[in-house]
Design a protein around this motif. Structure first.
Motif, short mmCIF file in Angstrom:
data_model
loop_
_atom_site.label_atom_id
_atom_site.label_comp_id
_atom_site.label_asym_id
_atom_site.label_seq_id
_atom_site.Cartn_x
_atom_site.Cartn_y
_atom_site.Cartn_z
N THR A 161 -17.28 -41.12 -18.78
CA THR A 161 -16.46 -42.31 -19.04
C THR A 161 -16.85 -42.94 -20.36
OG1 THR A 161 -16.23 -42.74 -16.67
CG2 THR A 161 -15.76 -44.57 -18.15
N ALA A 162 -18.15 -43.08 -20.58
CA ALA A 162 -18.64 -43.66 -21.84
C ALA A 162 -18.24 -42.79 -23.02
CB ALA A 162 -20.16 -43.83 -21.78
N LEU A 163 -18.40 -41.48 -22.89
CA LEU A 163 -18.07 -40.56 -23.99
C LEU A 163 -16.57 -40.59 -24.31
CD1 LEU A 163 -20.30 -37.47 -23.13
CD2 LEU A 163 -20.54 -39.00 -25.09
N GLU A 221 -13.64 -47.12 -34.43
CA GLU A 221 -14.86 -47.63 -35.04
C GLU A 221 -16.11 -46.97 -34.46
OE1 GLU A 221 -12.36 -49.55 -34.07
OE2 GLU A 221 -11.69 -50.25 -36.04
N PHE A 222 -16.16 -46.85 -33.14
CA PHE A 222 -17.33 -46.23 -32.52
C PHE A 222 -17.45 -44.75 -32.89
CE2 PHE A 222 -17.13 -49.62 -29.04
CZ PHE A 222 -18.18 -50.34 -29.62
N ALA A 223 -16.33 -44.04 -32.90
CA ALA A 223 -16.35 -42.62 -33.24
C ALA A 223 -16.84 -42.42 -34.68
CB ALA A 223 -14.97 -42.01 -33.06
N THR A 224 -16.39 -43.30 -35.58
CA THR A 224 -16.82 -43.22 -36.99
C THR A 224 -18.30 -43.54 -37.12
OG1 THR A 224 -14.61 -43.87 -37.73
CG2 THR A 224 -16.41 -44.09 -39.31
N LEU A 277 -18.70 -39.01 -34.42
CA LEU A 277 -18.08 -38.13 -33.44
C LEU A 277 -16.70 -37.73 -33.92
CD1 LEU A 277 -18.86 -40.12 -30.15
CD2 LEU A 277 -20.08 -38.13 -31.02
N GLN A 278 -16.23 -36.61 -33.47
CA GLN A 278 -14.85 -36.23 -33.77
C GLN A 278 -13.93 -37.13 -32.95
OE1 GLN A 278 -13.87 -32.05 -33.85
NE2 GLN A 278 -11.87 -32.46 -32.94
N THR A 329 -28.46 -38.47 -27.43
CA THR A 329 -28.29 -37.50 -28.52
C THR A 329 -27.15 -37.90 -29.47
OG1 THR A 329 -26.74 -36.12 -27.26
CG2 THR A 329 -29.08 -35.61 -27.07
N LEU A 330 -26.31 -38.85 -29.06
CA LEU A 330 -25.22 -39.27 -29.94
C LEU A 330 -25.72 -39.85 -31.24
CD1 LEU A 330 -22.82 -40.93 -27.33
CD2 LEU A 330 -22.68 -38.63 -28.31
N LYS A 331 -26.96 -40.39 -31.24
CA LYS A 331 -27.54 -40.91 -32.48
C LYS A 331 -28.51 -39.94 -33.12
CE LYS A 331 -27.26 -44.03 -34.50
NZ LYS A 331 -26.41 -44.10 -35.72
N LEU A 332 -28.78 -38.83 -32.45
CA LEU A 332 -29.70 -37.82 -33.01
C LEU A 332 -28.88 -36.73 -33.67
CD1 LEU A 332 -32.18 -37.54 -29.99
CD2 LEU A 332 -32.42 -38.95 -32.04
N ARG A 333 -28.23 -37.10 -34.77
CA ARG A 333 -27.34 -36.16 -35.42
C ARG A 333 -27.70 -36.06 -36.91
NH1 ARG A 333 -22.71 -35.23 -32.52
NH2 ARG A 333 -21.42 -35.01 -34.35
#
Length: 377
Positions: free
Chosen positions: A230-232, A240-243, A247-248, A373-377
């Protein structure tokens, strides 16, 4: 349905109806609607299943403590499917094709599970469809989803490139464009894409199915996984969040938060009756539907490679069966006392409730890691 009626048609008449335009508002109410349907419809469905003598058959080689569960109503997954479909139809924007794809996955895999459960009841044993029959049907549904996504890709509404965790610039395309130029190799160009769809969606469906062996285990883990999904979905659909998270972005992907929220609500409601000692089992109609839907949503929001972390315990359960079967066929020896791995711990002397609680904890840790991991990119 309510989105179309109250937001698109009536908000100009009554301004507070603008709330129905916010996906967060509709997500919350979709979750509550699914929970209420599941809680209120549960007792009636359990009575009906008992009246129809639709009871669970127990593995003869399973733990002896499970013998008391024989005859417990099964096919309770019908309650889950209904509790997901109705709120989704009520609260989602039905002009969004991704919502329909997710619902098709739920219904398609649910139908396979229903037929498998029905076959078990007809044969009066714990074996329904053969593994080959079940896999063939699952592949057909997964390929139909892949075909729809290719049509959307041709219209620029879906990307066939993969998102790879930790590597923001590495996005390999699953379609080999060089082969697509030649009519003789045209079909081969799409082979990696279809194989990947089968691996993710069918693998997810079977992983949840294999995990459904203890009271509340699979459905509890589904609450955790659905919450992460749900969060993803919300992040992938939010510009804004995807940018910010690199994230794609998936235009319209935020509508899938409503579908995932109904999975949370339906799972919570079902857990009320499936908690140890279970009053009802979900059966294959529930486990295959939930697993296939989770895999499909991951494909839609381009987070296929995060799925093994989000549903980490499901993956471990699946791998334990693969390793057990492979080891026995190749070496004539078993790795675990019994597979799936939750039965291994039971054979070691763990109480069923302890296995369930510890697996839930592991599932939560893995899901939180996946979000981290969303911030470990």
């Amino acid at each position: 349905m309510l989105y179309w009626l109250l937001f698109e048609k009536l908000q100009s008449v009554y301004s507070p109806f603008r709330l129905f335009g916010y996906v967060t508002f509709r997500t919350a109410f979709a979750l509550l609607t699914a929970l209420l349907i599941s809680l209120l419809l549960g007792p009636w469905m359990i009575r009906k299943l008992r009246a129809m003598a639709i009871g669970q058959f127990i593995r003869e080689d399973g733990p002896k403590s499970h013998e008391t569960k024989a005859g417990t109503p099964t096919m309770g997954g019908l309650l889950i499917v209904i509790s997901i479909l109705v709120p989704t139809l009520l609260w989602a924007n039905l002009r969004n094709v991704q919502v329909w794809i997710a619902m098709w996955s739920l219904v398609g895999f649910g139908a396979i599970g229903f037929y498998d459960d029905y076959t078990k009841l007809k044969k009066m044993r714990n074996l329904g469809l053969t593994a080959k029959q079940k896999f063939f049907l699952q592949v057909l549904v997964a390929m139909s989803i892949g075909f729809i996504l290719l049509l959307l890709s041709a219209k620029g509404m879906y990307s066939t490139a993969m998102n790879v965790p930790f590597l923001k610039s590495f996005k390999p395309d699953l379609i080999i464009t060089s082969l697509a130029q030649n009519p003789w190799t045209f079909a081969l160009a799409f082979a990696p894409f279809y194989l990947f769809m089968i691996l993710v969606i069918v693998g997810s469906s079977n992983a949840v199915n294999l995990t459904d062996g203890l009271d509340g285990l699979a459905i509890g883990l589904m609450i955790i996984a659905s919450s992460a999904m749900t969060a993803l979905c919300y992040l992938a659909g939010h510009r804004e969040f995807a940018t910010y998270l690199e994230l794609q972005r998936v235009p319209g992907g935020s509508e899938l938060t409503i579908f995932c929220a109904t999975m949370i609500g339906a799972s919570l409601g079902f857990l009320w009756y499936n908690a140890h000692p279970a009053e009802v089992f979900m059966g294959d109609v529930g486990s295959l539907a939930l697993g296939g839907s989770m895999g499909t949503v991951a494909v839609l929001i381009k987070q296929e490679l995060l799925l093994p972390f989000i549903g980490g315990v499901y993956v471990i359960e699946l791998l334990s069966v693969v390793l057990q079967v492979g080891s026995y066929k190749l070496r004539g020896k078993r790795i675990f006392k019994m597979a799936p791995i939750h039965h291994h711990f039971e054979m070691l002397g763990w109480k069923e409730s302890k296995v369930i609680a510890r697996f839930w904890i592991c599932g939560l840790i893995m899901a939180l890691f996946a979000l981290a991991t969303l911030k470990l990119r």
